[in-house]
Design an enzyme around this catalytic site. Structure first.
Site, PDB file in Angstrom:
ATOM      1  N   CYS A  91      40.341  18.507  76.828  1.00 31.01           N
ATOM      2  CA  CYS A  91      41.552  18.959  76.142  1.00 31.01           C
ATOM      3  C   CYS A  91      42.447  19.554  77.211  1.00 31.01           C
ATOM      4  CB  CYS A  91      41.213  19.992  75.069  1.00 31.01           C
ATOM      5  SG  CYS A  91      42.659  20.839  74.353  1.00 31.01           S
ATOM      6  N   CYS A 100      47.828  14.970  75.605  1.00 25.10           N
ATOM      7  CA  CYS A 100      46.891  15.517  74.619  1.00 25.10           C
ATOM      8  C   CYS A 100      45.811  14.470  74.370  1.00 25.10           C
ATOM      9  CB  CYS A 100      47.644  15.834  73.326  1.00 25.10           C
ATOM     10  SG  CYS A 100      46.597  16.293  71.931  1.00 25.10           S
ATOM     11  N   ASP A 104      52.656  17.550  73.698  1.00 23.22           N
ATOM     12  CA  ASP A 104      51.341  18.032  73.259  1.00 23.22           C
ATOM     13  C   ASP A 104      51.593  18.842  71.999  1.00 23.22           C
ATOM     14  OD1 ASP A 104      48.634  18.774  73.153  1.00 23.22           O
ATOM     15  OD2 ASP A 104      48.880  20.430  74.550  1.00 23.22           O
ATOM     16  N   SER A 105      50.529  19.221  71.313  1.00 25.46           N
ATOM     17  CA  SER A 105      50.701  20.058  70.129  1.00 25.46           C
ATOM     18  C   SER A 105      51.130  21.474  70.497  1.00 25.46           C
ATOM     19  CB  SER A 105      49.409  20.107  69.309  1.00 25.46           C
ATOM     20  OG  SER A 105      48.378  20.726  70.060  1.00 25.46           O
TER      21      SER A 105
END
Length: 261
Positions: free
Chosen positions: A184, A71, A7-8
Site C-alpha cells: 500500500c 494505489c 490515491d484515496s
C-alpha cells in the site's frame, strides 16, 4: 508534459516523491480522493467508478498526458478498465513488489502487508501465481484494516499504530521473514516503525522508484523532453492533513486546493 496522479489519500505522495526525483519538466496534478478514503475498505465497483471519474476530471480540466494510479487497491480494481478506455494516455499502476522481494530474500520467507481489498483481488492472486516459478518462497500475507487511515490522520509514531503493527509483524519475525513487501502506498511512511519491530536488517520493498523510472522511460518514448521546471498541484475531495503533505514532500513548492469530483 502533464501528469495526473491519484490515491484515496496521501499515501500516493510517496509515489509522487519518487517521481519528483527523476522528472524535471512537468505539470503534476495529484488528487487525494479523501472524500472516499480509504479505497482498501470499499467495494471494487465503487473504486472503479471513482477511478473513472477522476481520470475524466483530469483529462477535462488539465488535459493530462499520463496517469499514475498511485494505489494498489485502485490498480487491482481498475487498471485494465482505464487502459482499455483511455488509450491515449500513458497509464501506470501500482502493484506489490513481490518479484523484487523474491529476488532479494535469503530466508525464502516474505511478508506481505496490504489492504484487505488488495489481498482478495484477482490481480494480486494472478501476480503471485505468475511469480511462483521464479523461486520457492513462503508468503506471509497480512491484511491491515485501518492502517491506511491511521497513517492518513498523521498517527505514524503513535502507540496505537505501533501496537497494530506489532500484532501483525511478530509472527513474521518469529517465522524468520527477512523481506517485507509494502503493498500500500501509505506504508512507506511507517518504515521506521516496522524496522523497530522487525530489526534494522529487514528489507522493505516499495514501488515508488520503479513507477517513476517507468514514467520517465515511457515519456521519453513519446518524445517528452525532461528539461525545464516542475509545477505540482495537490487537489483533495474531502478533508486533508496539510502538515502531512509538507512532511512527505519535504516542503516542496506546491499549491493545495479542494476540488469537486
Amino acid at each position: 508534459m502533464k501528469v495526473g496522479v491519484f490515491d484515496s489519500g496521501l499515501g500516493g505522495l510517496t509515489v509522487l516523491k519518487s517521481i519528483l526525483k527523476v522528472l524535471k519538466n512537468a505539470e503534476i496534478f495529484y488528487i487525494a480522493d479523501t472524500a472516499y478514503a480509504p479505497y482498501g475498505e470499499k467495494d471494487s465497483a465503487l473504486i472503479l467508478k471513482r477511478c473513472e471519474d477522476i481520470t475524466n476530471y483530469l483529462l477535462k480540466e488539465y488535459k493530462i498526458d499520463a496517469l499514475i494510479v498511485a494505489c494498489n487497491t485502485a490498480t487491482s480494481a481498475a487498471i485494465k478498465h482505464l487502459r482499455d478506455n483511455f488509450s491515449s494516455l500513458i497509464v501506470i499502476g501500482t502493484e506489490p513488489g513481490i518479484k523484487p522481494a523474491i529476488l532479494n530474500t535469503k530466508s525464502s520467507n516474505i511478508g506481505i502487508l496490504a489492504t484487505p481489498s488488495t489481498l482478495k483481488s484477482d490481480k494480486y492472486q494472478l501476480l503471485v501465481n505468475e511469480l511462483s516459478s521464479i523461486k520457492k518462497v513462503n508468503l506471509f500475507e497480512q491484511a491491515c484494516p485501518g492502517l491506511a487511515m491511521q497513517i492518513e490522520k498523521g498517527e505514524i509514531n503513535t502507540l496505537t499504530t505501533y501496537k497494530m503493527l506489532e500484532e501483525w509483524l511478530i509472527p513474521m519475525k518469529e517465522a524468520n521473514v527477512d523481506t517485507i513487501v509494502l503493498g500500500c502506498t501509505h506504508y512507506p511512511l511507517i518504515s521506521q516503525t516496522i524496522k523497530k519491530i522487525m530489526g534494522e536488517d529487514i528489507t522493505l520493498i516499495q514501488t515508488g522508484d520503479a513507477i517513476a523510472k517507468r514514467l520517465l522511460s515511457l515519456s521519453e518514448e513519446k518524445g517528452h523532453k525532461n528539461i525545464g521546471d516542475l509545477k505540482v498541484t495537490v487537489l483533495h475531495t474531502g478533508l486533508i492533513n496539510l502538515d502531512m503533505i509538507e512532511n512527505i514532500l519535504e516542503n516542496k513548492n506546491i499549491e493545495v486546493r479542494k476540488c469537486e469530483i
